[in-house]
Design an enzyme around this catalytic site. Sequence first.
Site, PDB file in Angstrom:
ATOM      1  N   SER A  83       0.373  -1.241   0.248  1.00  0.00           N
ATOM      2  CA  SER A  83       0.387   0.384  -0.112  1.00  0.00           C
ATOM      3  C   SER A  83       0.929   1.378  -0.200  1.00  0.00           C
ATOM      4  O   SER A  83       1.657   1.335  -0.668  1.00  0.00           O
ATOM      5  CB  SER A  83      -0.655   0.260   1.170  1.00  0.00           C
ATOM      6  N   HIS A 118      -8.098  -5.492   0.863  1.00  0.00           N
ATOM      7  CA  HIS A 118      -6.574  -4.583   0.968  1.00  0.00           C
ATOM      8  C   HIS A 118      -6.108  -5.381   1.478  1.00  0.00           C
ATOM      9  O   HIS A 118      -6.358  -5.190   2.521  1.00  0.00           O
ATOM     10  CB  HIS A 118      -7.188  -3.173   0.844  1.00  0.00           C
ATOM     11  N   ASP A 142     -10.545  -5.182  -4.324  1.00  0.00           N
ATOM     12  CA  ASP A 142      -9.335  -3.916  -3.696  1.00  0.00           C
ATOM     13  C   ASP A 142     -10.211  -3.007  -3.351  1.00  0.00           C
ATOM     14  O   ASP A 142     -10.221  -2.088  -4.508  1.00  0.00           O
ATOM     15  CB  ASP A 142      -8.213  -3.680  -3.377  1.00  0.00           C
TER      16      ASP A 142
END
Length: 229
Positions: free
Chosen positions: A124, A209, A178
């Site tokens: 991320s 995610h 996600d």
Amino acid sequence: MSLENWSMQDSLKSLTIGSSKPDACIIWLHGLGAGADDFIPAVPYLRLAETLNIKFLFPQAPTIPVTINGGWEMPAWYDILKMLPEREIVPAHLQYSAQELHRLTHEQITLGIPADKIIWIGFSQGGAVVLEAALNSQRYSNCSLPSAVMALSTYQALPSDAVNKLSVDFWHGHGLYDDVVPFAMGKKAYEKSADQGRKSTWNSYPMGHEVCVKQLEEMGGYIANCLAR
């Protein structure tokens, strides 16, 4: 927020696990709001042989106010001002974090680990840092690129205007569901690394995610192959 007002350490601190006499090093950056220990439990799922003598470095992001989270302070590699359709960030923050990644990498090389035995992993926000440090490497002093960059559930936060090919491989992993970093943003980052890197692969998984066991196992296979070259 200016970089001068950004509360952070003079240099990133890292947790270290793995071989005390390493032949290889993996530097793994966590996501927004997490900590340096976030991915330590994931390491066994990589199923990497002890004979590879890998040292893992898990840097800790500084704790700063994050605009999209109401200004609450949390570990972050850079401030995010707006989320969609593309992230609006504070470039100086990201560039500082990318410079620190190059510093950590150069430090490992001076300790005797060759660059072709170093791999960057980022999840991320951490993934945006490793992509910035690689795709815009010409911006940074003491630039020390790894053999491979693994970008997990992430995006390219700043554009790259470099035209030279990089002697770096890229591996992207992204969840089909996600809802934090849209699939399209991850695919766009992959397309850029495919254009600029030596080789780039795209991998999608039926998840949100996060990371999943299958992904970690496939990551381990990729890492082993990279280190065997």
